[in-house]
Motif scaffolding. Structure first.
Motif, PDB file in Angstrom:
ATOM      1  N   ARG A 154       0.817  -1.205   0.000  1.00 20.03           N
ATOM      2  CA  ARG A 154       0.000   0.000   0.000  1.00 20.03           C
ATOM      3  C   ARG A 154       0.859   1.267   0.000  1.00 20.03           C
ATOM      4  O   ARG A 154       0.502   2.258  -0.624  1.00 20.03           O
ATOM      5  CB  ARG A 154      -0.917  -0.003   1.223  1.00 20.03           C
ATOM      6  CG  ARG A 154      -2.183   0.800   1.009  1.00 20.03           C
ATOM      7  CD  ARG A 154      -3.092   0.805   2.221  1.00 20.03           C
ATOM      8  NE  ARG A 154      -4.034  -0.279   2.241  1.00 20.03           N
ATOM      9  CZ  ARG A 154      -5.204  -0.236   2.880  1.00 20.03           C
ATOM     10  NH1 ARG A 154      -5.547   0.866   3.520  1.00 20.03           N
ATOM     11  NH2 ARG A 154      -6.015  -1.264   2.897  1.00 20.03           N
ATOM     12  N   PHE A 155       1.971   1.229   0.725  1.00 16.68           N
ATOM     13  CA  PHE A 155       2.766   2.450   0.887  1.00 16.68           C
ATOM     14  C   PHE A 155       4.239   2.303   0.508  1.00 16.68           C
ATOM     15  O   PHE A 155       4.733   3.012  -0.356  1.00 16.68           O
ATOM     16  CB  PHE A 155       2.710   2.925   2.347  1.00 16.68           C
ATOM     17  CG  PHE A 155       1.332   3.193   2.863  1.00 16.68           C
ATOM     18  CD1 PHE A 155       0.587   4.264   2.381  1.00 16.68           C
ATOM     19  CD2 PHE A 155       0.751   2.382   3.829  1.00 16.68           C
ATOM     20  CE1 PHE A 155      -0.693   4.514   2.847  1.00 16.68           C
ATOM     21  CE2 PHE A 155      -0.523   2.621   4.305  1.00 16.68           C
ATOM     22  CZ  PHE A 155      -1.246   3.690   3.809  1.00 16.68           C
ATOM     23  N   ARG A 206       6.397   2.432  -2.858  1.00 19.11           N
ATOM     24  CA  ARG A 206       6.561   3.706  -3.588  1.00 19.11           C
ATOM     25  C   ARG A 206       7.891   4.382  -3.255  1.00 19.11           C
ATOM     26  O   ARG A 206       8.347   5.264  -3.982  1.00 19.11           O
ATOM     27  CB  ARG A 206       5.407   4.650  -3.265  1.00 19.11           C
ATOM     28  CG  ARG A 206       4.056   4.104  -3.697  1.00 19.11           C
ATOM     29  CD  ARG A 206       3.006   5.185  -3.854  1.00 19.11           C
ATOM     30  NE  ARG A 206       1.712   4.608  -4.183  1.00 19.11           N
ATOM     31  CZ  ARG A 206       1.349   4.222  -5.403  1.00 19.11           C
ATOM     32  NH1 ARG A 206       2.213   4.362  -6.404  1.00 19.11           N
ATOM     33  NH2 ARG A 206       0.155   3.705  -5.616  1.00 19.11           N
ATOM     34  N   SER A 217       2.778  10.161  -3.940  1.00 18.54           N
ATOM     35  CA  SER A 217       3.463   9.551  -2.797  1.00 18.54           C
ATOM     36  C   SER A 217       4.746   8.835  -3.190  1.00 18.54           C
ATOM     37  O   SER A 217       5.390   8.207  -2.355  1.00 18.54           O
ATOM     38  CB  SER A 217       2.534   8.542  -2.092  1.00 18.54           C
ATOM     39  OG  SER A 217       1.611   9.199  -1.259  1.00 18.54           O
ATOM     40  N   ALA A 223      11.281   5.749   5.393  1.00 18.20           N
ATOM     41  CA  ALA A 223      10.110   6.234   6.148  1.00 18.20           C
ATOM     42  C   ALA A 223      10.483   6.563   7.598  1.00 18.20           C
ATOM     43  O   ALA A 223       9.702   6.358   8.510  1.00 18.20           O
ATOM     44  CB  ALA A 223       8.981   5.200   6.099  1.00 18.20           C
ATOM     45  N   TRP A 226       3.688   7.132  11.511  1.00 14.84           N
ATOM     46  CA  TRP A 226       3.038   6.130  10.663  1.00 14.84           C
ATOM     47  C   TRP A 226       1.527   6.105  10.863  1.00 14.84           C
ATOM     48  O   TRP A 226       0.785   5.757   9.952  1.00 14.84           O
ATOM     49  CB  TRP A 226       3.653   4.750  10.906  1.00 14.84           C
ATOM     50  CG  TRP A 226       5.021   4.602  10.298  1.00 14.84           C
ATOM     51  CD1 TRP A 226       5.812   5.602   9.794  1.00 14.84           C
ATOM     52  CD2 TRP A 226       5.773   3.397  10.128  1.00 14.84           C
ATOM     53  NE1 TRP A 226       7.010   5.101   9.331  1.00 14.84           N
ATOM     54  CE2 TRP A 226       7.014   3.744   9.515  1.00 14.84           C
ATOM     55  CE3 TRP A 226       5.537   2.063  10.432  1.00 14.84           C
ATOM     56  CZ2 TRP A 226       7.996   2.795   9.207  1.00 14.84           C
ATOM     57  CZ3 TRP A 226       6.509   1.117  10.126  1.00 14.84           C
ATOM     58  CH2 TRP A 226       7.719   1.484   9.522  1.00 14.84           C
ATOM     59  N   ILE A 282       0.448   8.441   8.281  1.00 14.97           N
ATOM     60  CA  ILE A 282       0.557   7.860   6.934  1.00 14.97           C
ATOM     61  C   ILE A 282      -0.689   7.028   6.646  1.00 14.97           C
ATOM     62  O   ILE A 282      -1.309   7.143   5.590  1.00 14.97           O
ATOM     63  CB  ILE A 282       1.831   6.996   6.804  1.00 14.97           C
ATOM     64  CG1 ILE A 282       3.080   7.879   6.802  1.00 14.97           C
ATOM     65  CG2 ILE A 282       1.787   6.145   5.533  1.00 14.97           C
ATOM     66  CD1 ILE A 282       4.396   7.101   6.801  1.00 14.97           C
ATOM     67  N   ASN A 309      -3.566   8.104   4.127  1.00 14.61           N
ATOM     68  CA  ASN A 309      -3.320   7.236   2.973  1.00 14.61           C
ATOM     69  C   ASN A 309      -2.322   7.886   2.011  1.00 14.61           C
ATOM     70  O   ASN A 309      -2.483   7.879   0.793  1.00 14.61           O
ATOM     71  CB  ASN A 309      -4.643   6.929   2.245  1.00 14.61           C
ATOM     72  CG  ASN A 309      -4.525   5.702   1.351  1.00 14.61           C
ATOM     73  OD1 ASN A 309      -3.866   4.734   1.705  1.00 14.61           O
ATOM     74  ND2 ASN A 309      -5.132   5.740   0.185  1.00 14.61           N
ATOM     75  N   SER A 310      -1.281   8.478   2.591  1.00 21.09           N
ATOM     76  CA  SER A 310      -0.311   9.238   1.796  1.00 21.09           C
ATOM     77  C   SER A 310       1.044   9.251   2.502  1.00 21.09           C
ATOM     78  O   SER A 310       1.112   9.248   3.739  1.00 21.09           O
ATOM     79  CB  SER A 310      -0.806  10.672   1.626  1.00 21.09           C
ATOM     80  OG  SER A 310       0.228  11.507   1.156  1.00 21.09           O
ATOM     81  N   LEU A 311       2.109   9.295   1.690  1.00 20.46           N
ATOM     82  CA  LEU A 311       3.463   9.381   2.248  1.00 20.46           C
ATOM     83  C   LEU A 311       3.999  10.815   2.233  1.00 20.46           C
ATOM     84  O   LEU A 311       5.136  11.060   2.638  1.00 20.46           O
ATOM     85  CB  LEU A 311       4.415   8.487   1.435  1.00 20.46           C
ATOM     86  CG  LEU A 311       4.170   6.974   1.539  1.00 20.46           C
ATOM     87  CD1 LEU A 311       4.965   6.235   0.474  1.00 20.46           C
ATOM     88  CD2 LEU A 311       4.542   6.447   2.914  1.00 20.46           C
TER      89      LEU A 311
END
Length: 515
Positions: free
Chosen positions: A385-386, A389, A398, A440, A454, A457, A461-463
């Motif tokens: 999901r994260f 990326r 992201s 991260a 986190w 995050i 729903n974004s980095l």
């Protein structure tokens, strides 16, 4: 309007198709058949009665959570006639750059195999299988000689690739603004400025209660913390993923975090999930991959020497080794600019494997989940999901390229003197902050602060918040950084982030910076 309806119909059809292959679908089907025996289900109103039964029995909520989970990872809308590669990455030069990067990694792996005379994959002899099975829970005690194995790439290698990215259709001449030439990232992507970030992260505002600030010992718990915990318990009792995601934007109470994250990621420990994990474990026991040695070396060089994470060394091996065998992860390549390399065991053509290892972002999760199969599921979902990326070249907001550009833009716009000073002494800020963002912040912040970061995050729903925090750290240390005269001195000022408090930094940078 018609186009929007058409897009929505397409999204619904794709999500329905995806869910039809899931375990939830077969469970719903079984429940529907079983409900036919109930007296309240009437033939003349069958559809409505079964819907009502699903609502009362809690299955409707599970279906809603599954749909919400799919929407969270659904690719951005594209033109109906766009080819499949546009779903992966709409910009051709980004796709080419990612392809070149993958070839470089594979070349490095293959040359290592040739030099060391070892295969990419092999079946373990029976004796070796038994030995690995016996020490599965204490792999950290093993000390194999890995001196000949070299890391496939370091963050600085990846950064150099991003620095050299250029859009061939974009004229980067003297007529453009002076600011274009200051940063290392020279690709024209749209990134948010502070007013847009304020709008996006509105729940982080100065007048809204935050865990990470308002739960400190100086603030009486009855002012915010007690009520926030009570609401969190109610969110969990409702089992609503969307509500949990909204709630966690203000931070998660420590006692509820594991359950809230699992709810947001739509992870529930079913017997089949435990069985699936055991199958992956069996695959690790039976087959030896080159990537196993790379994972082993990576963990030894990072988590084993970390004051916070060294105790979880065995967990890290288990999760990362299983992750390298998990073919279900391949589905995320449909919306990832990367493509999965394939390696084949001799005589076993068709066993798809990754040939690239992943940084150990799994380590902080060990504080929340102590059951290996649950820990594994959470990490896998967080990665697809994260975190993927952060390791692939794309134009996604992201993606690591956009995060680097956002970081540099924020610093150039709101701290121009600092940015210019660091640039003049040969200490480009991105060269220092890149390793924080690509991991991260794992391994840099204190664990409680990392988990609060986190939380956000997952909540948004974004980095993008990683780039904001990186800029906020520079702003916080700006006075000291203005005194330095070399890259080494700048790195020394920013060497230790373990004492920083995440939420005050984010709030001050976003909501107390003059724009």
């Amino acid at each position: 309007m018609l186009q929007e309806e058409s897009d929505l119909s397409l999204i619904i059809a794709q999500i329905v198709q995806k869910l039809k292959g899931s375990n939830l679908y077969s469970q719903l089907e079984r429940q529907a058949w079983a409900s036919l025996q109930r007296p309240e289900i009437k033939l003349e109103s069958l559809k409505e009665d079964i819907k009502e039964f699903f609502k009362i029995s809690g299955w409707e909520k599970k279906l809603q959570n599954a749909v919400y989970s799919e929407l969270s990872v659904f690719p951005l809308p594209s033109h109906p006639a766009a080819p499949p590669e546009h779903l992966k990455e709409p910009l051709v030069y980004m796709r080419k750059a990612q392809g070149s990067w993958e070839k470089r990694i594979l070349k490095s792996l293959n040359s290592m195999c040739t030099e060391l005379s070892i295969p990419l994959a092999r079946k373990r002899p029976v004796g070796e299988q038994k030995e690995l099975l016996n020490k599965w829970n204490e792999m950290g005690t093993d000390e194999p000689d890995l001196s000949l194995f070299r890391p496939v790439y370091a963050p600085k290698d990846f950064l150099e690739v991003l620095i050299n990215l250029r859009n061939p259709n974009y004229e980067n001449g003297d007529s453009l603004s002076f600011r274009t030439h200051l940063g290392l990232i020279q690709v024209p992507l749209k990134v948010k400025d502070i007013p847009e970030l304020k709008e996006c992260f509105v729940e982080l505002g100065l007048n809204i209660g935050q865990l990470g600030i308002d739960d400190s010992t100086q603030v009486p718990p009855e002012l915010f913390e007690n009520e926030h915990v009570r609401i969190g318990q109610k969110v969990l009792s409702e089992q609503d993923s969307a509500a949990a995601q909204q709630y966690i934007r203000q931070g998660s109470p420590t006692a509820l975090r594991a359950e809230l994250w699992a709810l947001i990621l739509n992870i529930s420990s079913q017997p089949e999930d435990v069985l699936y994990y055991e199958q992956l474990k069996t695959n690790v026991i039976q087959h030896d991959l080159l990537v196993d040695s790379l994972i082993y070396k990576d963990v030894k060089l990072t988590a084993s020497n970390d004051d916070y994470y060294f105790v979880f060394e065995d967990y890290l091996y288990q999760v990362l080794l299983c992750f390298s065998r998990d073919t279900s992860v391949l589905s995320h390549f449909a919306f990832n600019s990367a493509s999965p390399p394939k390696s084949y065991i001799r005589g076993k053509l068709g066993l798809e494997e990754y040939a690239v290892f992943y940084p150990p972002n799994v380590a902080p999760l060990c504080f929340l989940y102590h059951e290996p199969s649950k820990l594994y599921q959470i990490f896998r979902e967080m990665y697809v999901r994260f975190f993927f990326r952060l390791h692939s070249i794309s134009s996604h907001p992201s993606g690591i390229v956009s995060l680097c550009l956002l970081f540099e833009t924020l610093l150039q716009t709101y701290l121009p003197q600092l940015f210019y000073h660091l640039r003049e002494i040969g200490a480009q800020p991105l060269r220092i902050s890149f390793k924080w963002m690509v991991r991260a912040f794992s391994g840099y912040l204190a664990t409680d602060q990392l988990l609060l970061l986190w939380d956000r995050i997952l909540g948004y729903n974004s980095l993008e918040i990683l780039a904001v925090l990186a800029a906020a750290v520079f702003a916080f240390r700006a006075v000291n950084l203005m005194e330095v005269t070399s890259l080494a001195a700048a790195e020394a000022v920013l060497a230790d982030l373990s004492t920083l408090k995440v939420m005050p930094l984010l709030q001050i940078f976003l909501f107390a910076t003059v724009t």
